[in-house]
Write a protein that holds these residues in place. Structure first.
Motif, PDB file in Angstrom:
ATOM      1  N   LEU A  77       0.837  -1.187   0.000  1.00  0.00           N
ATOM      2  CA  LEU A  77       0.000   0.000   0.000  1.00  0.00           C
ATOM      3  C   LEU A  77       0.878   1.245   0.000  1.00  0.00           C
ATOM      4  CD1 LEU A  77      -2.501  -1.272   2.693  1.00  0.00           C
ATOM      5  CD2 LEU A  77      -2.758  -1.377   0.200  1.00  0.00           C
ATOM      6  N   TYR A  78       0.746   2.020  -1.051  1.00  0.00           N
ATOM      7  CA  TYR A  78       1.537   3.239  -1.204  1.00  0.00           C
ATOM      8  C   TYR A  78       0.689   4.441  -0.807  1.00  0.00           C
ATOM      9  CZ  TYR A  78       4.864   0.411  -3.806  1.00  0.00           C
ATOM     10  OH  TYR A  78       5.779  -0.548  -4.168  1.00  0.00           O
ATOM     11  N   GLY A  79       0.905   4.941   0.377  1.00  0.00           N
ATOM     12  CA  GLY A  79       0.230   6.148   0.829  1.00  0.00           C
ATOM     13  C   GLY A  79      -1.116   5.908   1.466  1.00  0.00           C
ATOM     14  N   LEU A  80      -1.620   6.972   2.051  1.00  0.00           N
ATOM     15  CA  LEU A  80      -2.868   6.936   2.808  1.00  0.00           C
ATOM     16  C   LEU A  80      -4.060   6.545   1.946  1.00  0.00           C
ATOM     17  CD1 LEU A  80      -4.231   7.477   5.521  1.00  0.00           C
ATOM     18  CD2 LEU A  80      -4.441   9.868   4.834  1.00  0.00           C
ATOM     19  N   GLU A  81      -4.132   7.043   0.723  1.00  0.00           N
ATOM     20  CA  GLU A  81      -5.287   6.749  -0.128  1.00  0.00           C
ATOM     21  C   GLU A  81      -5.418   5.258  -0.411  1.00  0.00           C
ATOM     22  OE1 GLU A  81      -7.897   8.695  -0.882  1.00  0.00           O
ATOM     23  OE2 GLU A  81      -6.844  10.039   0.493  1.00  0.00           O
ATOM     24  N   GLN A  82      -4.304   4.572  -0.640  1.00  0.00           N
ATOM     25  CA  GLN A  82      -4.389   3.135  -0.909  1.00  0.00           C
ATOM     26  C   GLN A  82      -4.803   2.363   0.345  1.00  0.00           C
ATOM     27  OE1 GLN A  82      -1.076   1.442  -3.053  1.00  0.00           O
ATOM     28  NE2 GLN A  82      -1.510   2.690  -4.847  1.00  0.00           N
TER      29      GLN A  82
END
Length: 95
Positions: A77-82
């Protein structure tokens, strides 16, 4: 966003859903995903958290590929959105 903030969001969101989220440490084994998510229905997901600009190391790529060959649910998961997208998807699947 800093990695620690992404991790905090994951842990807090998972707890709000009534699931479990553990920081996973595997002494002597490099490259293992850093979190385990366990849903109320017993679904287990290994999650490797990265910032939007981070990349997987070669050992992480290898370990994750070996886990996937064995049909383990592993997410990078790359970053908060993912993180938000994954949790929303899993939440939606149980309805």
């Amino acid at each position: 966003m800093l990695g620690k903030n992404i991790e905090r969001h994951l842990v807090e969101s998972v707890k709000k859903l009534g699931w479990l989220c553990y920081k996973f440490v595997s002494p002597g084994s490099q490259g293992v995903p850093d979190h385990i998510i366990i849903t109320a229905q017993g679904r287990i997901i290994f999650a490797e958290l990265k910032t939007e600009k981070s990349i997987l190391s070669k050992i992480q790529q290898y370990v994750i590929s070996q886990m996937r060959l064995r049909h383990v649910d592993v997410r990078v998961l790359y970053g908060l959105e993912q993180v938000k997208e994954l949790l929303a998807k899993i939440e939606g699947e149980r309805k």
